[in-house]
Design a protein around this motif. Sequence first.
Motif, PDB file in Angstrom:
ATOM      1  N   ALA A 254       0.816  -1.210   0.000  1.00  0.00           N
ATOM      2  CA  ALA A 254       0.000   0.000   0.000  1.00  0.00           C
ATOM      3  C   ALA A 254       0.854   1.266   0.000  1.00  0.00           C
ATOM      4  CB  ALA A 254      -0.930   0.003   1.206  1.00  0.00           C
ATOM      5  N   SER A 255       2.051   1.189   0.513  1.00  0.00           N
ATOM      6  CA  SER A 255       2.908   2.384   0.583  1.00  0.00           C
ATOM      7  C   SER A 255       3.207   2.938  -0.806  1.00  0.00           C
ATOM      8  CB  SER A 255       4.210   2.070   1.321  1.00  0.00           C
ATOM      9  OG  SER A 255       5.037   1.181   0.575  1.00  0.00           O
ATOM     10  N   ALA A 256       3.147   2.102  -1.833  1.00  0.00           N
ATOM     11  CA  ALA A 256       3.403   2.564  -3.201  1.00  0.00           C
ATOM     12  C   ALA A 256       2.310   3.495  -3.696  1.00  0.00           C
ATOM     13  CB  ALA A 256       3.537   1.367  -4.134  1.00  0.00           C
ATOM     14  N   ASP A 257       1.147   3.505  -3.014  1.00  0.00           N
ATOM     15  CA  ASP A 257       0.041   4.364  -3.423  1.00  0.00           C
ATOM     16  C   ASP A 257       0.124   5.759  -2.811  1.00  0.00           C
ATOM     17  OD1 ASP A 257      -1.182   2.509  -5.080  1.00  0.00           O
ATOM     18  OD2 ASP A 257      -2.296   1.588  -3.434  1.00  0.00           O
ATOM     19  N   ILE A 258       1.167   6.004  -2.056  1.00  0.00           N
ATOM     20  CA  ILE A 258       1.407   7.343  -1.513  1.00  0.00           C
ATOM     21  C   ILE A 258       2.599   7.924  -2.257  1.00  0.00           C
ATOM     22  CG2 ILE A 258       2.006   8.696   0.520  1.00  0.00           C
ATOM     23  CD1 ILE A 258       0.687   6.571   2.234  1.00  0.00           C
ATOM     24  N   GLY A 259       2.438   9.113  -2.798  1.00  0.00           N
ATOM     25  CA  GLY A 259       3.532   9.738  -3.536  1.00  0.00           C
ATOM     26  C   GLY A 259       4.674  10.133  -2.623  1.00  0.00           C
ATOM     27  N   PHE A 260       5.869  10.147  -3.174  1.00  0.00           N
ATOM     28  CA  PHE A 260       7.044  10.565  -2.397  1.00  0.00           C
ATOM     29  C   PHE A 260       7.976  11.314  -3.340  1.00  0.00           C
ATOM     30  CE2 PHE A 260      10.886  10.173   0.196  1.00  0.00           C
ATOM     31  CZ  PHE A 260      10.373  10.395   1.469  1.00  0.00           C
ATOM     32  N   GLY A 261       8.143  12.600  -3.084  1.00  0.00           N
ATOM     33  CA  GLY A 261       8.904  13.447  -3.997  1.00  0.00           C
ATOM     34  C   GLY A 261      10.291  13.771  -3.490  1.00  0.00           C
ATOM     35  N   ASN A 262      11.082  14.322  -4.373  1.00  0.00           N
ATOM     36  CA  ASN A 262      12.466  14.660  -4.038  1.00  0.00           C
ATOM     37  C   ASN A 262      12.676  16.171  -4.029  1.00  0.00           C
ATOM     38  OD1 ASN A 262      15.198  14.170  -3.432  1.00  0.00           O
ATOM     39  ND2 ASN A 262      15.756  14.496  -5.562  1.00  0.00           N
ATOM     40  N   VAL A 263      13.722  16.587  -3.337  1.00  0.00           N
ATOM     41  CA  VAL A 263      14.135  17.990  -3.291  1.00  0.00           C
ATOM     42  C   VAL A 263      15.649  18.065  -3.391  1.00  0.00           C
ATOM     43  CG1 VAL A 263      14.394  19.989  -1.764  1.00  0.00           C
ATOM     44  CG2 VAL A 263      12.179  18.885  -1.992  1.00  0.00           C
ATOM     45  N   ILE A 264      16.118  19.021  -4.182  1.00  0.00           N
ATOM     46  CA  ILE A 264      17.521  19.415  -4.158  1.00  0.00           C
ATOM     47  C   ILE A 264      17.563  20.826  -3.583  1.00  0.00           C
ATOM     48  CG2 ILE A 264      19.582  19.943  -5.518  1.00  0.00           C
ATOM     49  CD1 ILE A 264      18.626  17.887  -7.575  1.00  0.00           C
ATOM     50  N   LYS A 265      18.261  20.986  -2.483  1.00  0.00           N
ATOM     51  CA  LYS A 265      18.329  22.280  -1.792  1.00  0.00           C
ATOM     52  C   LYS A 265      19.769  22.784  -1.821  1.00  0.00           C
ATOM     53  CE  LYS A 265      16.788  24.536   2.481  1.00  0.00           C
ATOM     54  NZ  LYS A 265      16.168  24.350   3.828  1.00  0.00           N
ATOM     55  N   TRP A 312      16.010  26.082  -4.529  1.00  0.00           N
ATOM     56  CA  TRP A 312      15.077  24.969  -4.309  1.00  0.00           C
ATOM     57  C   TRP A 312      14.634  24.409  -5.657  1.00  0.00           C
ATOM     58  CZ3 TRP A 312      13.261  22.665   0.122  1.00  0.00           C
ATOM     59  CH2 TRP A 312      12.074  21.944   0.063  1.00  0.00           C
ATOM     60  N   LEU A 313      14.888  23.133  -5.858  1.00  0.00           N
ATOM     61  CA  LEU A 313      14.442  22.401  -7.043  1.00  0.00           C
ATOM     62  C   LEU A 313      13.765  21.142  -6.537  1.00  0.00           C
ATOM     63  CD1 LEU A 313      14.532  22.058 -10.187  1.00  0.00           C
ATOM     64  CD2 LEU A 313      16.659  20.796  -9.846  1.00  0.00           C
ATOM     65  N   ALA A 314      12.508  20.925  -6.923  1.00  0.00           N
ATOM     66  CA  ALA A 314      11.750  19.835  -6.324  1.00  0.00           C
ATOM     67  C   ALA A 314      10.930  19.091  -7.360  1.00  0.00           C
ATOM     68  CB  ALA A 314      10.840  20.389  -5.226  1.00  0.00           C
ATOM     69  N   GLY A 315      10.492  17.890  -6.962  1.00  0.00           N
ATOM     70  CA  GLY A 315       9.611  17.103  -7.801  1.00  0.00           C
ATOM     71  C   GLY A 315      10.321  16.402  -8.944  1.00  0.00           C
ATOM     72  N   PRO A 316       9.577  16.003  -9.976  1.00  0.00           N
ATOM     73  CA  PRO A 316      10.158  15.272 -11.109  1.00  0.00           C
ATOM     74  C   PRO A 316      11.363  15.944 -11.772  1.00  0.00           C
ATOM     75  CG  PRO A 316       7.774  15.156 -11.201  1.00  0.00           C
ATOM     76  CD  PRO A 316       8.104  16.098 -10.080  1.00  0.00           C
ATOM     77  N   PRO A 317      11.444  17.295 -11.849  1.00  0.00           N
ATOM     78  CA  PRO A 317      12.617  17.901 -12.489  1.00  0.00           C
ATOM     79  C   PRO A 317      13.950  17.540 -11.844  1.00  0.00           C
ATOM     80  CG  PRO A 317      10.851  19.514 -12.361  1.00  0.00           C
ATOM     81  CD  PRO A 317      10.407  18.319 -11.553  1.00  0.00           C
ATOM     82  N   THR A 318      13.938  17.105 -10.585  1.00  0.00           N
ATOM     83  CA  THR A 318      15.208  16.762  -9.935  1.00  0.00           C
ATOM     84  C   THR A 318      15.878  15.567 -10.597  1.00  0.00           C
ATOM     85  OG1 THR A 318      14.127  15.327  -8.284  1.00  0.00           O
ATOM     86  CG2 THR A 318      14.433  17.650  -7.708  1.00  0.00           C
TER      87      THR A 318
END
Length: 425
Positions: A254-265, A312-318
């Motif tokens: 079930a954990s795969a059904d929760i999104g998890f994003g990335n950040v470059i700071k 701050w760069l976040a989400g799929p663009p990272t």
Amino acid sequence: MVETKDHIIIVGAGAAGLMAARELSRAGRKVTLLEARERCGGRIHPLAESAFAYRADAGAEFIHGEAPVTYQLLAETGLSAQPIEGTRWHVDNGVASHTDPADRQLGRLHEVLAKLDEDMTVTALLDRHFAGAEFAALRESVLGMVKGYDAADPDRASVFALRDEWMGGDRGGQARIVGGYGALLDHLVAECRARGVSFVFQSVVTAIESAADRAVVRCADGRTHHGDVVILTVPLPLLPTLALPAAMHSQVAASADIGFGNVIKLLLRFERRWWTAMQAHDLSDMLFMLSDAAVPVWWTQHPNDHAVLTGWLAGPPTRDFAALDEAMLIETGLAALADIFAKPVTVLRPALVAAQAIDWAKDPFARGAYSYATLATRDAQDVLTQWEGGPVLISGEALYRGRDMGTVEAALASGLATARRILAA
């Protein structure tokens, strides 16, 4: 190891783990806290004051919204929060302005959101209601917010979850803790130690087993820990890497059904606040600068006068920057600033006093920054929080059902709720 009744083992010394440990130790439970790193905090990561002239945050930095648990902790500790203030600037085709090009269409967006009776992804919303060329600025703004603020994939992110975020009314704004999250972290750790919580660092947990209604936690270095209950507070991407009891396999799935994003700071400290002396505009009160540069979002420490810009760069663009090491990320940040402010890199680079770039996807004990809601997240949270008295509970910011999922407040609230659940049982 001596086995005692009511011994709780917590995996992960981040905000959720520390909050749970504090609550349980206050109730007289024996608590062992296992942490893979050599420090507490998890995705709260205060840096040395000597580097940036203040205790900068490599991870979480802002308090979002009402955050009742966070503010209660601040009140208990005597710490304070400083509401963020200053001007938000936008750069569009090289022209800086206070106005977001999408502002004039936000009313139309809110009208559509208010009438939605079926959840959909952000991409589907834009394709269905804002496909025309006249909505180009609005689409760009919405996608920028979803990727940049929520670190989310628009193809997966839930519009209903974001609707609550965007149209939730007065939520208390944003603030910074005076002294940074490190000050709050120090208090939690100190209280846990004072109440007898045992911290075991460099404990990389690989497996949790159930044996005779108790739990056995196995670590990569061969150490084992025995307890009555285990609270698992690791970030979602780590759940599938652990060998867990068979009864928990549905929770891992079930954990795969929760999104998890990335950040470059990126944190860049300069000799002086050169951006306040730009000829075209008075940027002395600049807080945020948003643009379409490679690193699109930057902020200052205003109203404090630290000569630091945070990128701050976040989400799929990272993903496009995954191959870059820290030095290359810093160069990317300098190039972005040169683009935004029309100031040559050859002028910016020599003025750099200190720099650090953190790609949270490359942290082996985080593998990203924070969670976000997909269309299936609420059902997944129901599965992940199931507990029928077994040896393992799951806790953390991804399980929070409030409007600010993915925040420190979410982690603190989840850890507190999990501890109280054990005490009530």
